[in-house]
Design an enzyme around this catalytic site. Structure first.
Site, mmCIF file in Angstrom:
data_model
loop_
_atom_site.group_PDB
_atom_site.id
_atom_site.type_symbol
_atom_site.label_atom_id
_atom_site.label_comp_id
_atom_site.label_asym_id
_atom_site.label_seq_id
_atom_site.Cartn_x
_atom_site.Cartn_y
_atom_site.Cartn_z
ATOM 1 N N GLU A 47 0.812 -1.211 0.000
ATOM 2 C CA GLU A 47 0.000 0.000 0.000
ATOM 3 C C GLU A 47 0.850 1.267 0.000
ATOM 4 O O GLU A 47 0.664 2.176 0.809
ATOM 5 C CB GLU A 47 -0.957 0.022 1.208
ATOM 6 C CG GLU A 47 -2.127 0.972 1.029
ATOM 7 C CD GLU A 47 -3.225 0.805 2.080
ATOM 8 O OE1 GLU A 47 -4.128 1.632 2.104
ATOM 9 O OE2 GLU A 47 -3.175 -0.167 2.846
ATOM 10 N N HIS A 71 -14.682 5.299 7.195
ATOM 11 C CA HIS A 71 -14.081 4.793 8.432
ATOM 12 C C HIS A 71 -14.309 5.752 9.591
ATOM 13 O O HIS A 71 -14.491 5.328 10.740
ATOM 14 C CB HIS A 71 -12.582 4.565 8.227
ATOM 15 C CG HIS A 71 -12.243 3.169 7.812
ATOM 16 N ND1 HIS A 71 -10.988 2.782 7.427
ATOM 17 C CD2 HIS A 71 -13.015 2.058 7.712
ATOM 18 C CE1 HIS A 71 -10.990 1.495 7.105
ATOM 19 N NE2 HIS A 71 -12.208 1.035 7.272
ATOM 20 N N LYS A 119 -25.061 9.917 34.854
ATOM 21 C CA LYS A 119 -25.051 9.923 36.311
ATOM 22 C C LYS A 119 -24.951 8.488 36.809
ATOM 23 O O LYS A 119 -25.834 7.674 36.553
ATOM 24 C CB LYS A 119 -26.334 10.584 36.837
ATOM 25 C CG LYS A 119 -26.459 10.604 38.357
ATOM 26 C CD LYS A 119 -27.757 11.289 38.774
ATOM 27 C CE LYS A 119 -27.917 11.350 40.285
ATOM 28 N NZ LYS A 119 -29.155 12.042 40.700
#
Length: 1551
Positions: free
Chosen positions: A253, A268, A1194
């Site tokens: 790549e 993504h 909470k």
């Protein structure tokens, strides 16, 4: 068994087939020798028959061929959230425990999670062992299993830890998809479409054609994949081939392989936020469209390619927008987490980036990427693409000449599609507009089986084979968005549709605006001709249900055509298919937009049917029976309405623009725009038969057009209007003939007037047009971004028109809903950006802003309730605050009928009155739908029709507010009211009859306490306005940024302690009403309790219904009652509502949907203390709170040791996505209560306290003891200060809150001395500054507030990190004194400042902040006033009153501040001016008493106060109030705490 082998990196290791388990086993055992084979899968795949067969066959073959080897299996939990370090470690531990060595072969059987993670295990175990990938999902088959990428996820993002590790084999057995859930199947198609889109246009075209068959099979109850086996295998195979080819060229790549990330940069980022609710492919699908739009925005990708990609993804059931209906259902409240800053942050840490520079794949055309690499893209461009609001920057350097070709005509495109679908034969339609409108039309034609539709020329040409009008019903509704043309054309088409086996009707529907637009005249005409059409909601609008099989009878049809020519065209085009020839007679006067009717007739002739006009009857047409014959080719002319925008750009900027394919021979009326409008306004126009060129005059020299009839080109009036806005001359511009524009996508005339006003341009509405008073370009105002800029009303033409005017402003202009231009010109913003060189920015409004732009406050508010409940008074208050007009509908009825109600009922009876009341309600709700407070009669709910109308108003997003008060008080009032007719039954009986109706017909409820004094009325008004702020979203409750506390009210009836509430609430920033602890939970009692709080405390209310399992008293099994109580809290307009995370999911979801502007506190209570804070369940609960987009989470535990508190603090540091309120209860939990920062629950000694809560004094003491607070010294400085009350004020507050601070006097006139002796000391806390040091001390301030800068003096100094902040709180003292005295926010009056001393500057600043449109200045001498005026910005609109005549002419003065010395006689000339103004005060106050504030606090009653009060009946506020209120704000700046107001007020006033 057919097996296709695909080479990758020189080896044929990818094997694709259907039912190839035997081949998998044989190939692995024969070619990958090993002592141990480990099959790893997940617990879902483990249960499938394919996996059982695979493991059984493996064991069997291994025993035969390699008896010494063994096979092991291991299963992991499924899902992306288990693709992590922990799961990977568990697999590795298993391998080690089993004695696996380096010769192990791991077989990963599963989806992408298994392939990625187990591939990474193989890459790292024993420094790398062999792996075989057996993908079982479509996504894994075409994506993750191929190429050797392996990884696991981290909390910061997906796939950040991994390795390249090529598998020995990838066995893709398509039969595994038989057990794949439908959603997962569709999910995988995103990657399939992606690979075709970037690499193979031919395959993309095949996918377009395969979509319908694919979707019908995979969505069937029992999918039969064998029926599409060959196509399915080919789909997988072709996608795999693309990826294999790319990987073979770029394994690691470094360049080409980046292309496979098309759609992933944005996809993504979205996925990281909404996982696991949304799947990878769903997010990538959205990402692909956004990245395609980016490519179009950059001028690289043609608009048709974006439309084609979008259509293909939608055809496979994938979302293409974040706001896709199904996508929203899946991600739920997480949609709110998708914010631009977070998206960009996620994108900036993408693996393919170059450092922090974001890279994206840019598509050039379908099947081809731009320059075959990923490109760096700017955050500015990404922000634009990712947001639906746009900032248009000033037009600085547009090109002098330009050639722009607009998209195809919407009008012609829609007509061509209808004619071709009704015709026979195949036609190639070129230059079709690819927009939302035509997308809906194409989808509808396809759904009704009107034609076979394909594309050619990379989507540029639509190939349509018509079925000759042989249409049949479909099972689904036809959703048309806001496509008015499509809705009108298809209504008549639907009447021709035949029945299918499964359905006998067609339903046409659209979005909310579409369901308001008129279609009644067309429906009336169709009904009269035999069609059966039913309205499913509002009479006269979509949705429509049209019964199939009836057809049109033919013969004479009469149609009202004064509203829309589209009604005419709709019937004209379908008329040839009637049972008899049609004579269409247009009745009611001259039809609107005759040219569009002519266009329809001309196009029908092109398709073989000739319409003839009647020679004996006006506006009447004869249409023969017949069938359209589709021409071989039909070219759509460019849209002449759209062409007006680039031509107007040239006119407004003094440049030249040519539209090359629209000229004088055009079918479209709007083609006249340049000649009929722009030329007379001063432009040079050159028009041929086929082209138009406009050259504008030098900027600012356009001339107004005294009158133009735009009836032939009504849609272009918006463009003409914005041109006219900057056309100056002796006259205004008047446009007529455009009455139909009121019923387009919005009321365009009203919209134009409203939005032009934001630019400072006045426009007036005419019966059939608009008059615009143009101004100089230099005088254009920039619409306020804070007030939401320019609203587009979901109208493409509004948005495009104002994009032109916006660029002439000095600052960027915000335009909302920019994507609405997709109706006619999806690429308009791209043209502005790339062709006209205009800078555009995306804009995301702050969280909580209404993104529609049309705020709740634009829509009229309806008031209902019993007579005598204060509707008239509160309606006036509401109207004053909102800037609305107030309309009493009873008075309106009396005026309309010419009789008072009492007499009317006496003469004609109650039944007649109720009928008239219903008619008036119908009229008012429609006629006064915006900008009004509509106060109704008490009995409006008596009629079913009115009740439904009120409910419909709520459904449409309106507010119906029910006002009520104590019933006994109401009875007392009504018993002496002789102005109204007497009830026919007792008041209580009437109330009991109506109570449920009032509740059903309202979405908000305000219970007003009885008031006896003016002070109580002022307080009621203030609490009512605070309530209105919440329900309209004008001002949401703020979440404290510093330490804050919430008082828990735990008594059964607050009336018992009402007089003590002010003292009890000292130290609290909010009060919590424990509804479950009240003595009863009827809606009326709870409303009364809320009213008690609002009457005595000015604090936000937290509304809590605590169930038994969560430590409260409300029964767990009363789910429906719990739901109703929570909804009641929303209805009562509380600031915060507590929603237990243990409540049923449907209850939580309903509250989230219906909460309006009330904030949500998501709570979980472990009352028994079973969970330690290191238990993962706390994290799960916190994440659950985050996932529903709660404002605060909470979490309440119970401590049994000190360690529990320390673990809680670790937990607090680890969980920061949402504000966290987390404490431990019990005696061991006190430390956690002290360390909590947001709304720490506190109690008071006088309240029941079962949970071991601390008081605010106890918390502050312990916090000081452990070093959280340090002792500080504060001082008032100046001279003389011996009588200063500041020490009294501040020290009283320190004592009340138990703060370790002191406040003293330091008399000095030397700023350097103050710095040396006070500021430069380690215990310095802050200063209160008086004269003469307000200016001198500024040299020590390293930062000044806006108030300090504009006022030019400071009265407050506090230390900052590395310096000191100088502030001025005098202005707050002024504004708060006014509001506490009953002056409403936005009072819409002018102000007066008397005097020219230092305080006068604070008064000017304060009156501007209050909202005074003009501020008058008066003083004994005016020279100093002129200096003051010149020092403030122009928008303060200051006017110096030099003479008594000027003072007498001062208008609408309702607020005044006296800043002259009170210990000296008033100057006579000044007094004369002031009295002239005060004398007009009674008529100036806008729903409140005109009010003067005295800035001097000695004496308590000054001469100016006496004159204002006694002589002119103004309310006079003593200066001591200003002193208290500025000190209130000063205390907060000094300490970060909220001052106990009653305490400091007593300390000063009662001294």
């Amino acid at each position: 068994m057919s097996i296709e082998k695909v080479p990758i990196l020189g080896k044929e290791t990818i094997h694709v087939g259907y039912g190839i388990q035997d081949h998998i086993v044989t190939e692995v055992v024969d070619n990958l020798a090993s002592s141990t084979y480990v099959i790893v899968t997940d617990t879902n795949v483990e249960k499938t028959p394919q996996f059982s067969k695979l493991t059984n066959d493996f064991t069997k073959v291994l025993n035969e061929k390699r008896p010494d080897s063994r096979v092991l299996t291991y299963s992991v939990p499924p899902g992306e959230n288990n693709k992590n370090r922990a799961t990977k470690a568990a697999v590795e531990d298993f391998l080690l425990q089993q004695g696996c060595t380096r010769d192990t072969v791991i077989i990963a059987v599963g989806g992408g999670v298994i392939g990625d993670m187990i591939g990474f295990v193989a890459a790292t175990f024993m420094r790398g062992v062999r792996v075989v990938q057996v993908p079982t999902t479509l996504l894994a088959m075409v994506d993750s299993s191929v190429g050797g990428k392996t990884a696991i996820d981290t909390p910061l993002g997906k796939n950040f830890i991994g390795a390249f590790h090529q598998p020995q084999y990838v066995f893709i057995d398509v039969s595994y998809l038989e057990s794949l859930p439908t959603r997962q199947f569709i999910n995988g198609m995103a990657e399939v479409v992606k690979t075709a889109a970037i690499w193979n246009e031919e395959e993309f075209t095949r996918l377009e054609n395969f979509s319908k068959q694919f979707l019908s099979v995979v969505t069937a109850k029992n999918p039969d994949l064998l029926s599409i086996k060959e196509e399915l295998v080919k789909t997988v195979l072709e996608s795999v081939r693309v990826k294999a080819e790319v990987v073979s060229s770029d394994e690691k790549e470094s360049s080409l392989r980046n292309l496979l990330n098309f759609g992933h940069t944005i996809g993504h980022a979205i996925e990281a936020i909404v996982t696991p609710e949304a799947l990878h492919g769903e997010c990538v699908s959205i990402g692909m469209i956004k990245e395609a739009e980016l490519a179009r925005y950059l001028g690289i990708l043609p608009p048709v390619a974006v439309a084609r990609l979008s259509k293909c993804l939608v055809a496979y059931g994938l979302p293409v927008t974040i706001d896709d209906k199904l996508f929203l259902q899946r991600v739920g409240p997480k949609r709110h987490n998708i914010e631009i800053d977070l998206l960009l942050k996620k994108m900036s840490i993408d693996k393919k980036n170059d450092g922090s520079k974001i890279r994206s794949v840019i598509l050039e055309s379908i099947g081809k990427c731009y320059q075959l690499k990923a490109h760096e893209v700017s955050k500015q461009d990404l922000t634009f693409v990712l947001t639906d609001e746009v900032l248009v920057h000033p037009f600085k350097q547009p090109p002098q000449e330009n050639v722009i070709t607009p998209p195809g005509s919407k009008s012609i495109s829609n007509r061509a599609l209808i004619l071709a679908a009704l015709g026979t034969g195949t036609v190639r339609i070129k230059n079709l507009l690819h927009s939302d409108d035509t997308k809906h039309m194409l989808a509808a034609v396809a759904a009704l089986k009107g034609a076979e539709i394909t594309t050619e020329d990379n989507g540029e040409t639509i190939v349509l084979k018509g079925n000759g009008g042989d249409l049949v019903t479909c099972d689904e509704e036809l959703y048309l968005g806001n496509a008015g043309t499509a809705s009108r054309f298809l209504t008549t088409v639907a009447s021709l549709v035949g029945k299918s086996e499964s359905n006998d009707h067609v339903v046409l529907t659209g979005n909310a605006r579409m369901q308001e637009r008129p279609i009644g005249p067309l429906v009336d005409a169709l009904r009269s001709n035999g069609s059966e059409v039913q309205y499913l909601n509002k009479e006269g609008s979509l949705p429509l249900k049209i019964t199939a099989g009836n057809g049109l009878k033919g013969g004479r049809i009469e149609l009202a055509a004064t509203i829309s020519s589209q009604y005419v065209s709709s019937i004209l085009m379908c008329a040839p298919y009637a049972k008899e020839p049609v004579t269409l007679a247009l009745v009611g006067g001259k039809p609107i937009s005759q040219l569009y009717i002519d266009m329809t007739c001309a196009m029908m002739k092109s398709f073989g049917i000739e319409v003839t006009k009647s020679t004996t009857e006006d506006y009447t047409y004869h249409i023969p029976k017949g069938t359209y014959k589709n021409p071989a080719e039909y070219v759509i002319e460019s849209d002449a309405s759209s062409a007006t925008y680039p031509l107007a750009f040239a006119a407004m900027t003094g440049t030249s623009c040519t539209v090359p394919n629209i000229g004088s021979s055009s079918l479209q009326g709007d083609a006249r725009f340049a000649v009929d409008v722009l030329k007379p306004m001063g432009c040079k126009v050159e028009q041929t038969a086929t082209s138009t060129t406009v050259t504008g005059p030098p900027r600012g020299q356009l001339k107004p057009l005294p009158h133009v009839d735009m009836e032939p080109m009504t849609d272009a009036f918006l463009t003409a209007s914005v041109v006219a806005a900057v056309a100056q001359g002796d006259s205004s511009t008047t446009i007529t003939g455009i009455a139909n524009q009121r019923v387009k996508e919005c009321n365009r005339i009203e919209a134009m007037i409203t939005e032009l006003a934001k630019f400072g341009v006045k426009a007036d509405e005419l019966p059939d047009g608009i008059e615009i008073h143009g101004i100089d370009i230099a005088d254009l105002k920039t619409p306020s971004i804070e007030k939401r800029g320019v609203c587009s009303y979901d109208d493409h033409r509004v948005a495009m028109s104002f994009s032109l005017l916006s660029g002439l402003c000095k600052e960027p202009v915000l335009i909302l809903e920019r994507s609405t231009t997709g109706k006619t010109w999806p690429g308009w913003w791209d043209i502005l950006h790339s062709k006209f060189n205009i800078e555009l920015d995306g804009y995301e409004p702050p969280f909580g802003t209404d993104k529609e732009g049309t705020k709740a406050s634009d829509k009229s508010i309806i008031i209902i309730g019993m007579r005598g409940t204060g509707k008239s008074t509160l309606s006036e208050w509401l109207a004053s605050f909102m800037g609305f007009k107030s309309l009493d509908m009873d008075v309106y009825l009396e005026e309309k009928l010419g009789n008072d109600i009492k007499s009317l009922i006496k003469e004609k009876g109650w039944e007649y009155f109720r009928e008239q009341e219903a008619a008036i309600a119908k009229e008012c709700f429609s006629k006064f739908s915006k900008g009004y407070v509509l106060s109704t009669g008490g009995g409006i709910v008596e009629g079913a029709e009115n009740r439904q109308r009120l409910k419909d108003y709520i459904t449409a997003g309106g507010i119906v507010l029910h006002l009520h008060r104590d019933l006994e008080e109401t009875v007392s009032f009504l018993s002496v009211d002789t102005t109204r007719p007497a009830y026919t039954s007792e008041v209580k009986e009437v109330w009991l009859r109506r109570e449920q109706w009032y509740d059903d017909c309202s979405n908000y409820h305000f219970y007003s306490s009885h008031c006896n004094t003016e002070e109580e009325f002022d307080h009621l008004r203030k609490s009512f306005v605070n309530f209105i702020k919440i329900i309209t979203g004008t001002e949401k409750a703020s979440i404290p940024s510093g330490r804050s506390a919430a008082l828990s009210l735990t008594v059964p009836d607050l009336n018992a302690i009402s007089s003590q509430l002010g003292d009890i609430a000292v130290g609290a920033e909010a009060v919590e009403l424990r509804v479950d602890l009240l003595k009863e939970t009827s809606s009326s009692f709870i409303a009364d309790q809320i009213a008690v709080i609002r009457k005595h405390i000015d604090l936000p209310i937290i509304y809590t219904v605590r169930t038994e399992s969560q430590g409260g008293k409300f029964p767990d099994n009363k789910v429906e009652e719990l739901r109703n109580l929570l909804l009641l809290g929303v209805k009562l307009g509380v600031a915060f509502i507590d929603v237990e995370l243990t409540a049923p999911v449907e209850v939580i979801e309903e509250i989230i949907i219906k909460k309006g502007y009330t904030r949500v506190i998501a709570s979980y209570n472990d009352i028994a203390g079973k969970l330690g804070w290191s238990n993962v369940e706390w994290t799960n609960k916190y994440n659950q709170g985050v996932s529903i987009n709660a404002d605060i989470v909470k979490l309440i535990g119970r401590a049994s040791s000190l360690q529990d508190n320390l673990e809680l603090e670790v937990f607090r540091k680890q969980n920061t996505l949402k504000p966290l309120l987390a404490v431990n209860l019990g005696s061991q939990g006190k430390l956690s209560q002290v360390l909590n920062t947001i709304f720490t629950p506190i109690t008071q000694e006088s309240l029941p306290n079962e949970d071991g809560l601390l008081t605010i004094k106890e918390i502050n003491q312990i916090y000081f003891d452990i070093g959280g607070l340090t002792a500080k010294k504060f001082w008032v400085i100046g001279s003389p200060i011996q009588h200063s009350r500041s020490p009294n004020l501040h020290n009283a507050a320190y004592k009340a809150l138990n703060l370790p601070f002191t406040f003293d006097r330091f008399e000095s006139t030397d700023a350097d001395q103050v710095y040396k002796e006070l500021i430069n000391k380690p215990d310095f806390g802050g200063l209160a500054i008086t004269m003469p040091l307000k200016l001198d001390i500024m040299k020590y301030a390293t930062e000044l507030s806006d108030a300090a800068q504009k006022i030019g003096a400071v009265n407050t100094l506090v230390p900052l990190e590395g310096g000191y902040l100088g502030d001025n709180t005098d202005w707050v003292g002024i504004t708060s004194s006014f509001t506490r005295a009953g002056v409403p926010p936005n009072p819409r009056v002018n102000g007066l400042v008397i005097g020219a001393g230092g305080t006068s500057r604070a008064a000017i600043y304060a009156l501007h902040q209050i909202g005074c449109e003009k501020i008058y200045l008066a003083n004994r001498t005016t020279s100093k006033l002129n200096e003051i005026k010149d020092s403030f910005p122009k928008e303060y609109n200051l006017e110096v009153l030099e003479t008594e005549d000027q003072a007498e002419k001062a208008q609408n003065v309702g607020l005044a501040v006296s800043c002259v010395p009170a210990d000296k006689p008033l100057d006579e000339s000044l007094l004369q001016k002031v009295e002239k103004i005060l004398a007009n005060g009674e008529k100036s106050s806008n729903g409140f008493k005109s009010t003067l504030l005295e800035a001097s606090y000695k004496p308590r009653v000054t001469p100016m106060m006496k004159i204002a009060d006694e002589k002119f009946k103004w309310r006079a506020i003593p200066g001591v109030e200003m002193l208290v209120n500025q000190g209130d704000r000063q205390f907060q700046i000094h300490t970060g705490f909220t001052a106990p107001y009653d305490v400091i007020h007593r300390a000063v006033v009662e001294e």
